[in-house]
Design an enzyme around this catalytic site. Structure first.
Site, PDB file in Angstrom:
ATOM      1  N   HIS A 128     -12.750   3.442 -27.909  1.00 49.87           N
ATOM      2  CA  HIS A 128     -12.223   2.097 -27.679  1.00 49.87           C
ATOM      3  C   HIS A 128     -10.800   2.032 -28.248  1.00 49.87           C
ATOM      4  CE1 HIS A 128     -15.952   0.368 -26.226  1.00 49.87           C
ATOM      5  NE2 HIS A 128     -16.605   0.839 -27.276  1.00 49.87           N
ATOM      6  N   HIS A 138     -15.944   7.168 -21.911  1.00 50.41           N
ATOM      7  CA  HIS A 138     -17.263   7.588 -22.368  1.00 50.41           C
ATOM      8  C   HIS A 138     -17.567   8.959 -21.781  1.00 50.41           C
ATOM      9  CE1 HIS A 138     -21.564   8.005 -21.044  1.00 50.41           C
ATOM     10  NE2 HIS A 138     -21.739   7.904 -22.352  1.00 50.41           N
ATOM     11  N   ASN A 140     -20.816  12.189 -22.098  1.00 44.51           N
ATOM     12  CA  ASN A 140     -22.090  12.611 -22.673  1.00 44.51           C
ATOM     13  C   ASN A 140     -22.547  13.869 -21.960  1.00 44.51           C
ATOM     14  OD1 ASN A 140     -25.331  12.312 -22.008  1.00 44.51           O
ATOM     15  ND2 ASN A 140     -24.823  11.921 -24.155  1.00 44.51           N
ATOM     16  N   VAL A 141     -22.976  14.856 -22.732  1.00 45.53           N
ATOM     17  CA  VAL A 141     -23.641  16.030 -22.169  1.00 45.53           C
ATOM     18  C   VAL A 141     -24.875  16.304 -23.018  1.00 45.53           C
ATOM     19  CG1 VAL A 141     -21.725  17.156 -20.975  1.00 45.53           C
ATOM     20  CG2 VAL A 141     -22.001  17.501 -23.427  1.00 45.53           C
ATOM     21  N   ARG A 142     -25.990  16.646 -22.371  1.00 46.51           N
ATOM     22  CA  ARG A 142     -27.249  16.727 -23.096  1.00 46.51           C
ATOM     23  C   ARG A 142     -28.187  17.759 -22.465  1.00 46.51           C
ATOM     24  NH1 ARG A 142     -26.605  12.078 -20.228  1.00 46.51           N
ATOM     25  NH2 ARG A 142     -28.088  11.704 -18.525  1.00 46.51           N
ATOM     26  N   HIS A 177     -10.253  11.098 -11.487  1.00 50.49           N
ATOM     27  CA  HIS A 177     -11.192  11.610 -10.482  1.00 50.49           C
ATOM     28  C   HIS A 177     -10.794  13.001  -9.985  1.00 50.49           C
ATOM     29  CE1 HIS A 177     -14.195   8.476  -9.799  1.00 50.49           C
ATOM     30  NE2 HIS A 177     -13.265   7.647 -10.253  1.00 50.49           N
ATOM     31  N   GLY A 290     -37.082   6.565 -32.234  1.00 49.46           N
ATOM     32  CA  GLY A 290     -36.869   6.305 -33.652  1.00 49.46           C
ATOM     33  C   GLY A 290     -35.603   6.928 -34.176  1.00 49.46           C
ATOM     34  N   ARG A 292     -31.454   7.201 -35.180  1.00 52.63           N
ATOM     35  CA  ARG A 292     -30.665   6.467 -36.166  1.00 52.63           C
ATOM     36  C   ARG A 292     -29.895   5.350 -35.463  1.00 52.63           C
ATOM     37  NH1 ARG A 292     -25.398   7.171 -38.700  1.00 52.63           N
ATOM     38  NH2 ARG A 292     -25.489   6.525 -40.891  1.00 52.63           N
TER      39      ARG A 292
END
Length: 333
Positions: A128, A138, A140-142, A177, A290, A292
């Site tokens: 931000h 933003h 994210n890689v998972r 893009h 559950g 953090r």
């Protein structure tokens, strides 16, 4: 400095946190599923992104929290830069958690995996900026692994990156893009089109009937091409976040702005809050397992304004965001 915090300079970051230090449950996996390689990549990616954002900011430094889930089952390292020269808040989180049963957020579209033990790791970040002309970003890689006695392990990758401008600039959108397209190029001509569309569909605020931003890439449940190629695609997405975002932030960070632009930025941040708390699967997964809470909610902006039934005046730059930039469109061919 708050107790339990460490300051992280651009030049020196702490050593990689190994999974055994986090108390992650060991899961039996085939040799071709290289969990250690995924873990090492994700932690190095977190380091690289923190270095680059700190260098661009020039004043702020990341504070780090090392955390563990109560009762075991993994943990992570959360890094937050606050009140920098460029970034009002930037959060870059690595997590590696395990549990005895996948939560509903992870099995909503794959009910056959309900009840399986799991291990999930990833890097998630939200930036931000102070300046309303610099977009929020933003990424994210998972990686997920689900196991069950007597059944073959199931793995999948997911992630992406997306951009949320407050004031639209054609050259910024095209650059974002085009970089996303370059990340997908080695994986076939249709990959960018597919994952760009998925991103437009995912980051849609249904109760507002509007997009969160101008999109980018989003993918999930990726495993059909095998571990090696799926892992390579996740890395390509992770590696292209900085080339996508840094030129835009560098170009806009010194643009002059006033209270009008700041007010609109804070108003539009309200949409970010609405999406993350109502729809975001990562937020739901973290809360359901559950995780953090402070780390899960690091994506929320530090300052935001809500205003009843506000509408921009026609013909203004604020109105142009709604009419020209937020509706999904083809930015590159």
């Amino acid at each position: 400095m708050e107790p339990g915090r460490v300051r992280i300079s651009v030049r020196r970051l702490p050593e990689v946190v190994n999974s055994h230090l986090l108390g992650v449950t060991a899961l039996s996996t085939p040799d071709d599923i290289q969990i250690d390689a995924v873990e090492a990549y994700l932690q190095q990616l977190q380091d690289r992104i923190c270095h680059a954002l700190s260098a661009l900011d020039g004043r702020g430094a990341f504070a780090e929290d090392l955390w563990r889930r109560p009762g075991g089952g993994g943990g992570g390292r959360t890094r937050i830069l606050r009140d920098g020269a460029v970034f009002e808040q930037a959060g870059v989180n690595f997590s590696d958690v395990a549990g005895e049963a996948l939560p509903p957020a992870a099995t909503a579209k794959r009910p056959e995996l309900a009840g399986r033990a799991f291990r999930a790791m990833g890097v998630s970040l939200v930036v931000h900026p102070h300046n309303p002309y610099v977009p929020t970003s933003h990424a994210n890689v998972r990686f997920f692994l689900a196991t069950k006695p007597g059944a073959a392990p199931v793995f999948w990758f997911g992630g992406g990156f997306d951009l949320t401008p407050y004031y639209g600039f054609e050259e910024d959108a095209v650059h974002w893009h085009r970089t996303a397209q370059q990340a997908c190029a080695p994986f076939g001509t249709e990959a960018y089109v597919k994952y760009k569309q998925w991103c437009d569909d995912y980051f849609y605020i249904r109760h507002r009937d509007e997009q969160r931003g101008i999109g980018g890439l989003f993918f999930d449940d990726l495993n059909e091409d095998g571990f090696g190629r799926s892992f390579a695609f996740m890395k390509a997405v992770g590696d292209h976040y900085l080339p996508a975002y840094l030129p835009i932030a560098t170009r806009r960070k010194d643009d002059a702005y006033g209270e009008r632009e700041r007010d609109f930025q804070l108003y539009r941040r309200g949409r970010y809050v609405e999406f993350n708390l109502v729809y975001d699967r990562g937020t739901l997964f973290g809360l359901q397992t559950g995780g953090r809470t402070e780390s899960i909610l690091m994506s929320l902006p530090p300052n935001v304004r809500f205003r009843y039934n506000w509408q921009p005046d026609p013909g203004t730059p604020e109105a142009e965001l709604y009419t020209r930039f937020l509706p999904p469109r083809t930015w590159v061919v």
